[in-house]
Design an enzyme around this catalytic site. Structure first.
Site, mmCIF file in Angstrom:
data_model
loop_
_atom_site.group_PDB
_atom_site.id
_atom_site.type_symbol
_atom_site.label_atom_id
_atom_site.label_comp_id
_atom_site.label_asym_id
_atom_site.label_seq_id
_atom_site.Cartn_x
_atom_site.Cartn_y
_atom_site.Cartn_z
ATOM 1 N N LYS A 1 -25.479 4.646 -32.803
ATOM 2 C CA LYS A 1 -24.054 5.497 -32.185
ATOM 3 C C LYS A 1 -23.411 5.934 -33.553
ATOM 4 O O LYS A 1 -23.117 5.259 -34.148
ATOM 5 C CB LYS A 1 -23.326 4.591 -31.477
ATOM 6 C CG LYS A 1 -23.905 3.777 -30.111
ATOM 7 C CD LYS A 1 -22.981 2.973 -29.609
ATOM 8 C CE LYS A 1 -23.125 2.623 -28.014
ATOM 9 N NZ LYS A 1 -22.562 1.287 -27.507
ATOM 10 N N ASP B 1 -28.615 -3.197 -20.369
ATOM 11 C CA ASP B 1 -27.873 -3.553 -21.385
ATOM 12 C C ASP B 1 -26.741 -4.586 -20.937
ATOM 13 O O ASP B 1 -25.959 -4.313 -20.003
ATOM 14 C CB ASP B 1 -26.928 -2.213 -21.673
ATOM 15 C CG ASP B 1 -25.884 -2.629 -23.081
ATOM 16 O OD1 ASP B 1 -25.682 -3.668 -23.380
ATOM 17 O OD2 ASP B 1 -25.206 -1.457 -23.155
ATOM 18 N N GLU C 1 -20.676 6.092 -16.731
ATOM 19 C CA GLU C 1 -21.829 7.045 -17.176
ATOM 20 C C GLU C 1 -22.735 7.778 -16.018
ATOM 21 O O GLU C 1 -23.785 8.152 -16.252
ATOM 22 C CB GLU C 1 -22.582 6.254 -17.881
ATOM 23 C CG GLU C 1 -21.881 5.695 -19.331
ATOM 24 C CD GLU C 1 -22.758 4.880 -20.371
ATOM 25 O OE1 GLU C 1 -23.888 4.743 -20.112
ATOM 26 O OE2 GLU C 1 -22.128 4.625 -21.152
ATOM 27 N N ARG D 1 -21.877 7.259 -25.805
ATOM 28 C CA ARG D 1 -20.965 6.498 -25.462
ATOM 29 C C ARG D 1 -20.815 6.711 -24.156
ATOM 30 O O ARG D 1 -20.844 7.642 -23.518
ATOM 31 C CB ARG D 1 -19.818 6.621 -26.298
ATOM 32 C CG ARG D 1 -19.823 6.577 -27.798
ATOM 33 C CD ARG D 1 -20.442 5.176 -28.366
ATOM 34 N NE ARG D 1 -20.168 4.147 -27.891
ATOM 35 C CZ ARG D 1 -19.128 3.155 -28.613
ATOM 36 N NH1 ARG D 1 -19.192 3.592 -30.287
ATOM 37 N NH2 ARG D 1 -18.900 1.999 -28.326
ATOM 38 N N SER D 2 -19.814 5.825 -23.390
ATOM 39 C CA SER D 2 -19.286 6.031 -22.127
ATOM 40 C C SER D 2 -18.426 6.856 -22.008
ATOM 41 O O SER D 2 -18.301 7.563 -20.703
ATOM 42 C CB SER D 2 -18.736 4.697 -21.657
ATOM 43 O OG SER D 2 -17.800 4.053 -22.476
ATOM 44 N N ASP E 1 -26.523 -3.828 -30.152
ATOM 45 C CA ASP E 1 -25.636 -2.621 -30.163
ATOM 46 C C ASP E 1 -24.420 -3.311 -30.728
ATOM 47 O O ASP E 1 -23.992 -2.947 -32.109
ATOM 48 C CB ASP E 1 -25.335 -2.286 -28.664
ATOM 49 C CG ASP E 1 -24.211 -1.481 -28.502
ATOM 50 O OD1 ASP E 1 -23.517 -0.623 -29.674
ATOM 51 O OD2 ASP E 1 -23.810 -1.051 -27.395
HETATM 52 P P1 PGA Z 1 -19.906 2.141 -24.645
HETATM 53 O O1 PGA Z 1 -20.838 1.513 -23.734
HETATM 54 O O2 PGA Z 1 -19.841 3.373 -24.978
HETATM 55 O O3 PGA Z 1 -18.590 1.703 -23.616
HETATM 56 O O4 PGA Z 1 -19.328 1.262 -25.694
HETATM 57 C C1 PGA Z 1 -22.147 1.961 -24.238
HETATM 58 C C2 PGA Z 1 -23.174 0.697 -24.387
HETATM 59 O O5 PGA Z 1 -22.597 -0.314 -24.516
HETATM 60 O O6 PGA Z 1 -24.237 0.778 -24.948
HETATM 61 ZN ZN ZN Z 2 -24.439 -1.652 -25.290
#
Ligand code: PGA
Ligand code: ZN
Length: 432
Positions: free
Chosen positions: A337, A242, A205, A366-367, A312
């Site tokens: 999300k 997080d 990220e 998202r990542s 999350d």
């Molecule tokens: P992810 O990470 O998009 O890889 O799930 C983001 C998060 O955990 O907040």
């Molecule tokens: Zn998260």
């Protein structure tokens, strides 16, 4: 009618990790159109809507040909002739036609790209920005951002156990000022890592990906970076973590590899509580794994009265899960999300459930991301109060931050920065 859907079309594009993803276009009778891309997570919760990948050997199995075909076939036929302004009805039509609980037939990546493209088209067809269409004339705030400085966990070769080391500046006057503070801290952190020879690269990220000897070493470095930037930790800049503990969890135990520690759920909560006591931490996400509601409730009893506690992987942007967690006394904020839920409407329902409980809400990227800026509009238009996009580098992240600057400017004198008001009232009160 101007907003009648005339065409829906998808294609494969590439995300910020160089992986295939779905982009959808929606065209309306009045010639307006909308576009959106599906994001993709790396530390995903098992209860998320299903991201449909082709499997096999091509692109490591990550192809999205089947999801693209679902849009260009069944979904396009389903939506043709309908009114793009009917977001809820169209989202429901897609999820019903999919027919599975986790949207695995069309793929949540297919459905979410179309759902967001419908919003974009509806706004364009109405001559409004997306945030304006969503706000429907109500007063909405510019969200408080949480911004990554160090990346770890599944986003950085597991160099640290904790996934995101972020900062928040809730006492800034505007998002513009919050970004200026962040830029100072991000630069100071980069310099500190270089000077001490700890820089390993950039995380998924965009945050610095350093070598640390322990998770507390990372927390110390973050405090030092804030101090070196000329800002005051615990006064104008706070830490947000997080933990993404789902990634640390196996068979009822939590393993912090960097600290060489192996914990029960209660001890894991105890370790995080200890960090909260000793560092200027204002917000914690996923201190325990996706099914550990008891641990999440214990964390809430332990420090949830004064600290934001975000779910999350445990809530996966699901209204029912938010209500269930609240009933168990677990959490005080939800991460939103859109692709975890699958549609704009389902994500909004999770946000509404959180608001009804007086919880905080954080619209999140998202990542795996693209140049798509829809989440900036969702965070403002829904008056979520907070937004999480990743770090302060790389264009797929900066595109969202910069869009928020444009929105703040467009609001002019009406722009109100959420700041401290973004938190659950009891957390805001503890902050003073
Ligand atoms: P992810 O990470 O998009 O890889 O799930 C983001 C998060 O955990 O907040
Ligand atoms: Zn998260």
């Amino acid at each position: 009618m101007k907003t009648t859907i005339t065409a829906v079309r998808a294609r494969q594009v590439w995300d910020s990790r160089g992986r295939p993803t779905v982009e959808a276009d929606v065209t309306l009778a009045g010639a307006a159109s909308g576009r959106a891309c599906a994001p993709a997570g790396a530390s995903r919760g098992a209860h998320e809507a299903w991201e449909l990948r082709d499997g096999g050997t091509r692109f490591g199995g990550l192809g999205v040909d089947r999801a693209v075909a679902a849009v260009n076939g069944e979904i396009a036929a389903l939506l043709a002739g309908r009114n793009a302004l009917d977001q809820e009805g169209l989202d429901a039509a897609m999820t019903e036609a999919d027919g599975t609980a986790n949207l695995s037939r069309f793929g949540a990546n297919a459905i979410v790209a179309v759902s967001l493209a419908l919003l974009d088209a509806a706004a364009a067809g109405s001559g409004l920005a997306r945030w304006e269409l969503l706000a429907q004339g109500c007063k909405v705030r510019i969200p408080l951002p949480e911004i990554q400085i160090f990346g770890g966990g599944a986003h950085a070769g597991r160099r640290t156990d904790v996934q995101d080391f972020m900062i928040m500046a809730p006492r800034a006057d505007s998002i513009r000022e919050a970004f200026e503070i962040t830029a100072d801290v991000f630069r100071a952190a980069g310099r500190l890592m270089e000077e001490t020879g700890r820089l390993a690269g950039a995380a998924d990220e965009g945050g610095w990906w350093p070598m640390f000897s322990s998770n507390e070493d990372a927390l110390d470095a973050l405090v030092q970076s804030i101090e070196r930037s000329g800002h005051r930790p615990g006064e104008d800049v706070f830490i947000s973590l997080d933990v993404a503990a789902n990634e640390l969890h196996d068979a009822g135990r939590y393993r912090l590899g960097l600290d060489n520690a192996d914990f029960s759920s209660a001890d894991m909560v105890g370790r995080v509580a200890d960090w909260v006591r000793r560092y200027p931490i204002l917000s914690i996400e996923d201190p325990v794994s996706q099914d550990d509601l008891e641990g999440f409730a214990l964390a809430t009893r332990s420090f949830g009265a004064t600290t934001q506690l975000i779910g999350d992987d445990i809530l996966v942007t699901d209204a029912e899960r938010v209500r269930r967690a609240a009933a168990a006394g677990a959490g005080n904020a939800v991460l939103v999300k859109v692709n975890q839920a699958g549609t704009v409407s389902r994500a909004k329902a999770a946000l509404d459930a959180a608001k009804a409980l007086n919880w905080g809400a954080i619209v999140s990227a998202r990542s795996g991301e693209t140049e798509d800026v829809a989440i900036a509009h969702l965070a403002v238009g829904w008056d979520a109060g907070q937004i999480k996009v990743g770090s302060f580098a790389r264009s797929e992240r900066m595109a969202k931050w910069n869009e928020l600057l444009r929105i703040e400017e467009a609001m002019g004198a009406d722009a109100v920065f959420a700041g401290v008001s973004a938190f659950a009232p009891w957390v805001a009160e503890a902050l003073g």
